[in-house]
Design an enzyme around this catalytic site. Sequence first.
Site, PDB file in Angstrom:
ATOM      1  N   ASP A   1      48.285  38.776  45.492  1.00 16.23           N
ATOM      2  CA  ASP A   1      48.551  37.338  45.439  1.00 16.23           C
ATOM      3  C   ASP A   1      47.806  36.691  46.611  1.00 16.23           C
ATOM      4  O   ASP A   1      48.086  37.016  47.767  1.00 16.23           O
ATOM      5  CB  ASP A   1      50.065  37.125  45.546  1.00 16.23           C
ATOM      6  CG  ASP A   1      50.458  35.662  45.589  1.00 16.23           C
ATOM      7  OD1 ASP A   1      49.557  34.789  45.582  1.00 16.23           O
ATOM      8  OD2 ASP A   1      51.670  35.388  45.643  1.00 16.23           O
ATOM      9  N   VAL A   2      46.881  35.780  46.334  1.00 14.89           N
ATOM     10  CA  VAL A   2      46.091  35.184  47.419  1.00 14.89           C
ATOM     11  C   VAL A   2      46.962  34.404  48.406  1.00 14.89           C
ATOM     12  O   VAL A   2      46.567  34.182  49.551  1.00 14.89           O
ATOM     13  CB  VAL A   2      44.966  34.246  46.900  1.00 14.89           C
ATOM     14  CG1 VAL A   2      43.881  35.032  46.192  1.00 14.89           C
ATOM     15  CG2 VAL A   2      45.523  33.130  46.025  1.00 14.89           C
TER      16      VAL A   2
ATOM     17  N   TYR B   1      47.890  19.352  42.690  1.00 15.47           N
ATOM     18  CA  TYR B   1      46.564  19.921  42.419  1.00 15.47           C
ATOM     19  C   TYR B   1      45.491  19.134  43.172  1.00 15.47           C
ATOM     20  O   TYR B   1      44.647  19.708  43.862  1.00 15.47           O
ATOM     21  CB  TYR B   1      46.298  19.886  40.908  1.00 15.47           C
ATOM     22  CG  TYR B   1      45.015  20.555  40.497  1.00 15.47           C
ATOM     23  CD1 TYR B   1      44.882  21.942  40.548  1.00 15.47           C
ATOM     24  CD2 TYR B   1      43.932  19.810  40.035  1.00 15.47           C
ATOM     25  CE1 TYR B   1      43.705  22.563  40.162  1.00 15.47           C
ATOM     26  CE2 TYR B   1      42.748  20.427  39.651  1.00 15.47           C
ATOM     27  CZ  TYR B   1      42.639  21.804  39.717  1.00 15.47           C
ATOM     28  OH  TYR B   1      41.462  22.411  39.342  1.00 15.47           O
TER      29      TYR B   1
ATOM     30  N   LYS C   1      43.114  20.567  46.199  1.00 18.47           N
ATOM     31  CA  LYS C   1      41.663  20.643  46.058  1.00 18.47           C
ATOM     32  C   LYS C   1      40.957  19.744  47.082  1.00 18.47           C
ATOM     33  O   LYS C   1      39.868  20.072  47.563  1.00 18.47           O
ATOM     34  CB  LYS C   1      41.251  20.264  44.636  1.00 18.47           C
ATOM     35  CG  LYS C   1      41.700  21.290  43.594  1.00 18.47           C
ATOM     36  CD  LYS C   1      41.129  22.670  43.881  1.00 18.47           C
ATOM     37  CE  LYS C   1      41.356  23.659  42.751  1.00 18.47           C
ATOM     38  NZ  LYS C   1      40.766  24.987  43.055  1.00 18.47           N
TER      39      LYS C   1
ATOM     40  N   PHE D   1      36.049  22.378  32.770  1.00 20.74           N
ATOM     41  CA  PHE D   1      35.378  23.604  32.345  1.00 20.74           C
ATOM     42  C   PHE D   1      36.258  24.346  31.342  1.00 20.74           C
ATOM     43  O   PHE D   1      37.476  24.239  31.372  1.00 20.74           O
ATOM     44  CB  PHE D   1      35.068  24.503  33.547  1.00 20.74           C
ATOM     45  CG  PHE D   1      33.733  24.200  34.180  1.00 20.74           C
ATOM     46  CD1 PHE D   1      33.507  22.990  34.818  1.00 20.74           C
ATOM     47  CD2 PHE D   1      32.689  25.110  34.118  1.00 20.74           C
ATOM     48  CE1 PHE D   1      32.272  22.698  35.390  1.00 20.74           C
ATOM     49  CE2 PHE D   1      31.447  24.834  34.686  1.00 20.74           C
ATOM     50  CZ  PHE D   1      31.237  23.634  35.317  1.00 20.74           C
TER      51      PHE D   1
ATOM     52  N   ASP E   1      42.835  39.650  41.805  1.00 22.60           N
ATOM     53  CA  ASP E   1      43.597  38.801  40.894  1.00 22.60           C
ATOM     54  C   ASP E   1      45.000  39.389  40.816  1.00 22.60           C
ATOM     55  O   ASP E   1      45.259  40.477  41.336  1.00 22.60           O
ATOM     56  CB  ASP E   1      42.946  38.760  39.501  1.00 22.60           C
ATOM     57  CG  ASP E   1      43.207  37.408  38.806  1.00 22.60           C
ATOM     58  OD1 ASP E   1      44.362  36.943  38.840  1.00 22.60           O
ATOM     59  OD2 ASP E   1      42.254  36.836  38.259  1.00 22.60           O
TER      60      ASP E   1
ATOM     61  N   LEU F   1      36.330  30.880  35.726  1.00 24.82           N
ATOM     62  CA  LEU F   1      35.206  30.732  36.652  1.00 24.82           C
ATOM     63  C   LEU F   1      35.000  32.004  37.464  1.00 24.82           C
ATOM     64  O   LEU F   1      33.870  32.412  37.737  1.00 24.82           O
ATOM     65  CB  LEU F   1      35.451  29.545  37.593  1.00 24.82           C
ATOM     66  CG  LEU F   1      35.735  28.186  36.931  1.00 24.82           C
ATOM     67  CD1 LEU F   1      35.919  27.106  37.995  1.00 24.82           C
ATOM     68  CD2 LEU F   1      34.634  27.801  35.954  1.00 24.82           C
TER      69      LEU F   1
ATOM     70  N   SER G   1      37.432  20.770  43.233  1.00 18.98           N
ATOM     71  CA  SER G   1      37.563  20.208  41.887  1.00 18.98           C
ATOM     72  C   SER G   1      37.225  18.737  41.988  1.00 18.98           C
ATOM     73  O   SER G   1      37.354  18.132  43.059  1.00 18.98           O
ATOM     74  CB  SER G   1      38.997  20.375  41.393  1.00 18.98           C
ATOM     75  OG  SER G   1      39.245  19.491  40.305  1.00 18.98           O
TER      76      SER G   1
END
Lengths: 257, 282
Positions: B73-74, B182, B186, B215, B52, B33, B169
Amino acid sequence: MQPALNNRVAVITGGASGLGAATAQALRDAGARVVLLDRDAPTLQAAAQAMGVAGYAADVTDDSGMERVFEQIRETFGPVYILVNCAGVADPGSVVRKGVAMPLANFERVLEINLLGSINAVRCAVPQMIEARAGDDAPAGVVIQTASIAAFDGQIGQAAYAASKGGCAGMVLPLARELGEYGIRVVGIAPGVFETPMTLNLPPASRDVVFAAVPPFPPRAGRAEEFAALALSIIGNPMLNGEVIRLDGALRMPARL
Amino acid sequence: MALCACPPDYESKALPMQMKEAIAVVTGAASGLGRATVDMLHEQGARVVAIDLAGPALDALAQVPHTLAVPGDVASASDMEAAFARVHSAWGTPGILVNCAGVLGPARVFQRDKATGRTVPRPMESFRRVIAINLTGTFNTIRLFAQGLAQAGPADDGQERGVIVNTASVAAYEALSAQTAYGASKAGVASMTLPLARELARYGIRVVALAPGTFETGMYAVIPEHTRRTLIDDVPFPNRPGRPSEFAHMVRAVIENQMMNGSVVRIDGAVRMREPAPAWRT
């Protein structure tokens, strides 16, 4: 953001003014063959003429009248591919006012126009969308429902309006599920406070209440063109389906102001 | 910088100009995405800061014109502080932020200890990592992005300065088993949309989240084949996984439409995730 709509037929209820008129213009600019429906004949004529599109005087609450109009549209322009339901009224009113209960007819009228009126248009448009489908995997059309943030945070005095718009939002998913096998998508837009004849022509007290609600950002009422832009984004994006999208500048309506 | 000058004769036709010359930060930019969003932003004339993890995919992106590739690294405060400092000195203050960095990190809450055969709790690390990347990582870039735009003080003129698009998500609402972390991460992204939109409104910054269904991305590729088939079977229309370009199309619709704020928008072909019947019951 503009999908190529080369002469696909797009019907817009409540198309003579406000959100409907702006959407009609955007669809016309995107190449669609636009047909306006509105019950207000003089406004309809003026709007259709100004835009250079077709228009039919039609009342969304009239079962057989709508069937006839859609048949006429099919014969004249071809099968409907896009339906945008914008016809609606606000008609605020307290459930009990000065000790007297609201006449049930007031409630029913709002449901007749906003909720049953949009189902009426959907049932007339869908058979044409199915009939004209190009192939088993081809998209067959898009239905856009106008809900409202009142569907989620209705204010005092909006029982009827909120109930009707809640219904418009609530039928988006089951319609998308039912019509998915024919390749028809159904998406709702839930606008916040927009400057349209519907809101501008409210009784002064109600109008002041509605426009006093200033969104966090942008700190202004929405413009009908912004509604139209989202409608076109929806039409142009095949993955958007079964969702009701709030378009409100992050506004959440309080009970009262 | 004015992202949207919104002239008095505002028309939908005038919208696509808004991204031209804008500085846009995209996390998770090297694939899926994120990569599709980078391509869309470039097409619209924006300059893109691609964040990234370091690797060949990011190196390839660095070769694309009008791209500033920044490895990091975010989930790391210092990595992102350094990344934003670099952007500010190289290009200036970004006006668009699209957070796409995320991991699925499937994990059940307990596991069987191979040595003893006993059922034991799964180590916290597998949950903590998903929350750190998907949720904390999203907040991490938001705080630095907002800091940049807030330097000019409150946006008293009502002018738009920036737009943030986060990736939630459908798992925020209907996560499947083994998606506890997850789904929670989200749901956190979805839930912070409104308070962030409310808080950042005074600086003219909008915040919207997209909630994609299934996706075609690297994340999708790791899902077992039989689960994938169930996931797609359930999509009413279109009956296929979404394309990253369709996600990017919606990002563009959000950026260009000033009235879009504080919303979480599902983009999922009308799917509502259904837990496949478990093997033990059949």
